[in-house]
Design an enzyme around this catalytic site. Sequence first.
Site, PDB file in Angstrom:
ATOM      1  N   GLU A 184      -1.065   2.716   6.970  1.00  0.00           N
ATOM      2  CA  GLU A 184      -1.138   3.842   6.030  1.00  0.00           C
ATOM      3  C   GLU A 184      -1.786   5.067   6.667  1.00  0.00           C
ATOM      4  OE1 GLU A 184       0.676   3.393   3.562  1.00  0.00           O
ATOM      5  OE2 GLU A 184       0.830   1.236   3.869  1.00  0.00           O
ATOM      6  N   GLU A 234       8.844   4.709   8.340  1.00  0.00           N
ATOM      7  CA  GLU A 234       8.291   3.366   8.206  1.00  0.00           C
ATOM      8  C   GLU A 234       8.344   2.589   9.515  1.00  0.00           C
ATOM      9  OE1 GLU A 234       6.499   2.638   5.917  1.00  0.00           O
ATOM     10  OE2 GLU A 234       7.087   3.963   4.276  1.00  0.00           O
ATOM     11  N   ALA A 284       0.865  -1.177   0.000  1.00  0.00           N
ATOM     12  CA  ALA A 284       0.000   0.000   0.000  1.00  0.00           C
ATOM     13  C   ALA A 284       0.900   1.224   0.000  1.00  0.00           C
ATOM     14  CB  ALA A 284      -0.926   0.009   1.217  1.00  0.00           C
ATOM     15  N   MET A 285       0.294   2.391  -0.265  1.00  0.00           N
ATOM     16  CA  MET A 285       1.056   3.641  -0.291  1.00  0.00           C
ATOM     17  C   MET A 285       0.229   4.749   0.318  1.00  0.00           C
ATOM     18  SD  MET A 285       3.771   5.266  -0.964  1.00  0.00           S
ATOM     19  CE  MET A 285       3.934   7.000  -0.558  1.00  0.00           C
ATOM     20  N   HIS A 339       0.553   7.089   8.768  1.00  0.00           N
ATOM     21  CA  HIS A 339       1.413   7.972   7.972  1.00  0.00           C
ATOM     22  C   HIS A 339       0.762   9.319   7.666  1.00  0.00           C
ATOM     23  CE1 HIS A 339       4.982   5.722   7.013  1.00  0.00           C
ATOM     24  NE2 HIS A 339       4.342   4.725   6.439  1.00  0.00           N
TER      25      HIS A 339
END
Length: 967
Positions: free
Chosen positions: A389, A411, A353-354, A392
Amino acid sequence: MAKGFYISKSLGILGILLGVAAVCTIIALSVVYSQEKNKNANSSPVASTTPSASATTNPASATTLDQSKAWNRYRLPNTLKPDSYRVTLRPYLTPNDRGLYVFKGSSTVRFTCKEATDVIIIHSKKLNYTLSQGHRVVLRGVGGSQPPDIDKTELVEPTEYLVVHLKGSLVKDSQYEMDSEFEGELADDLAGFYRSEYMEGNVRKVVATTQMQAADARKSFPCFDEPAMKAEFNITLIHPKDLTALSNMLPKGPSTPLPEDPNWNVTEFHTTPKMSTYLLAFIVSEFDYVEKQASNGVLIRIWARPSAIAAGHGDYALNVTGPILNFFAGHYDTPYPLPKSDQIGLPDFNAGAMENWGLVTYRENSLLFDPLSSSSSNKERVVTVIAHELAHQWFGNLVTIEWWNDLWLNEGFASYVEYLGADYAEPTWNLKDLMVLNDVYRVMAVDALASSHPLSTPASEINTPAQISELFDAISYSKGASVLRMLSSFLSEDVFKQGLASYLHTFAYQNTIYLNLWDHLQEAVNNRSIQLPTTVRDIMNRWTLQMGFPVITVDTSTGTLSQEHFLLDPDSNVTRPSEFNYVWIVPITSIRDGRQQQDYWLIDVRAQNDLFSTSGNEWVLLNLNVTGYYRVNYDEENWRKIQTQLQRDHSAIPVINRAQIINDAFNLASAHKVPVTLALNNTLFLIEERQYMPWEAALSSLSYFKLMFDRSEVYGPMKNYLKKQVTPLFIHFRNNTNNWREIPENLMDQYSEVNAISTACSNGVPECEEMVSGLFKQWMENPNNNPIHPNLRSTVYCNAIAQGGEEEWDFAWEQFRNATLVNEADKLRAALACSKELWILNRYLSYTLNPDLIRKQDATSTIISITNNVIGQGLVWDFVQSNWKKLFNDYGGGSFSFSNLIQAVTRRFSTEYELQQLEQFKKDNEETGFGSGTRALEQALEKTKANIKWVKENKEVVLQWFTENSK
């Protein structure tokens, strides 16, 4: 970005047959590679629409260029700082007359001159520009400033720059704007602005989507593509009128028809906050969505293929996103910074995932969940990846690292708090405990090598995209998570949260280095009057600036503690110096006879304290719940007392520490710190153990024994021992699940049930073999009604295919090809590698590089599944040796993970011949290079040498132990 199979039974060495089949594979796969290379060659970027002699491209290698020229260096100069971009992109989702998918775009970047300069250097990759007055760009001043004339423009390919040479200098503190028009290929390379394809019925659909991290925003439009070059972005997408456009922000209003072509719509998005280029995203698709409004007013939408949304596969993600966002808003003491949170599942996506700000992209298996066909582990993956995610969105997006050398902070932090967010969404699952198995022990296996590296690397050592890519490894993710968990533990979660909130408030919309976090945590410590042996910075520098971790050795006869750098091969040569001489400041927690003791700090190589001395039958155990990032060794007498306690009443020791005892001992044995028989003796109590974590620790540790011995005479007695130990666990779950008709309520019990079946079947428990083959046969007789519970499918599929032949394999392949749910397809794809038939594995290997059969994003993991099968390993290794140059040239910039491939294919290496092959492989391909696999190759050489030594020293004693204890 998120991080993220079963192995069939061994058949022994297949000799000449293996070699012949390997040659066949090499020939077959060479053909496939040639086809792929030809396709790629025919898909090169389109030519400039207005070629000109002055529009030059410099193809020379950056290493041969004059390094005094700023455009020959990989890092941007500090002369210019972007303020905002206006970007318009138009992706064409049908091929042009050359058979290419392309996109067209225009961009205006406004920037401020920080130092006078006569050159503009901006990133650009695989873009072809429309010339204006012979140049690729138009430059103008803002606020009355007059720009100098352009002398020439050039593209410098090695450093991926568009360089604008000026006839005069830009003026310090003045603003300028630079316009460009360009065209690029909408390739299927999973990078930058790319295309993803899927089938809806019999119709092929195309999606235009993005993956910018780490250095591919420049492939979408010219930009200052470094994380510290934050700016505001105004995105406009021109797209077919029947499709939907998405970006980081909501649209300013309804899409409007393109005046010159009503078949196209224009969607203009609100201006983003100040952000980094790698977090940009834009997508054009016909995907559908489900939505809800969170209690704080944030719009939450889950996007996916229309059929997946209609089937309810986005509902679980929708239901957990709101609670997780609320949790992090409270955890960070900072509201969610954007008005919406879109999450989209893509058919083709290279990462798990991003975290694109406000538009998170996922592999489908990390976002979609079908309660009828997905397993509990699939559900766990969805909730933990979503939590990763969303973490983040604050830590990484709102506050961003200055440069990629501190990637571990981004991360590692998300990899730690993902467990907290997921635990909040699913409080009955005890997910936080799994971090020990999934992260701490996973990364210790790598960090115990002399070729490991520190968490934090000097910025000067990280320059090229390849060097950046190498940082996305277990050290950054899992060691980062492990040491931050340790930090939170010894500070207390409340103090950790207070310092974190202060850090986020201070640096919102800015960039930081890791020391900024230590300073804000120190302020929180000072406010709470917490007693530490020294500052947070001093403590944590030991864990971030030097590689590895310590082993703490306890002598309970004297209460003496000592520490040393733990290396799996104690004779390996550590060439990386450490200013701390590999001494750590270690937080010590402990229990004595089941009672927790006061905390202690080990700040020197050696210390003594009565907390750690025992008498009589007392035992002491360090690293309670494995919150510390270190291993523990004891004197022989204390080990014996712990083993006695485990066999008498293992519940007196916390379940995580039962796993720790097993994992530490096996690794200590590998490092020659304890006899291997001591580690094996620590598994004897498992015949009475029903919990997941101790069993998983044992199976994970014994997997090394399997890799070392599944081609030798040791493997038979080893299987007999495991069969003896696992049979009570297998019977326990058979009896408590109504003969496998029901599923345990507790998640950990569900995982333990899967381990019971997998271990029983792969080690010859007849009832298990009959059960899996019977279930699979029922499915084959009625393919429309799968009787196998989703939790059990991976292990049932694998073992049934291992026991079966061509008929079972072909049935599973057909089911894989027809699978509409990616989680089901993934289970089948991994299980297809479990076959015992060499020719079947050979055929499957040839499929992996045909994207019509195996998606590009899945090629590496499929090949790894084959190499994890003892029968398939030789096939893959022979192919890699013979075709590395072709493999690297064709796929070096795409979806292959060379690091994972090298690690997997060399995992069994334990002979001098295999070491010679590996050394020759390195020598033969030095000129070609190894890209993201460079460090993995060095680690493979080190591991192979350690394996050779370990097998020589332990083979006979291990054979004797398994023989004696399997009776």
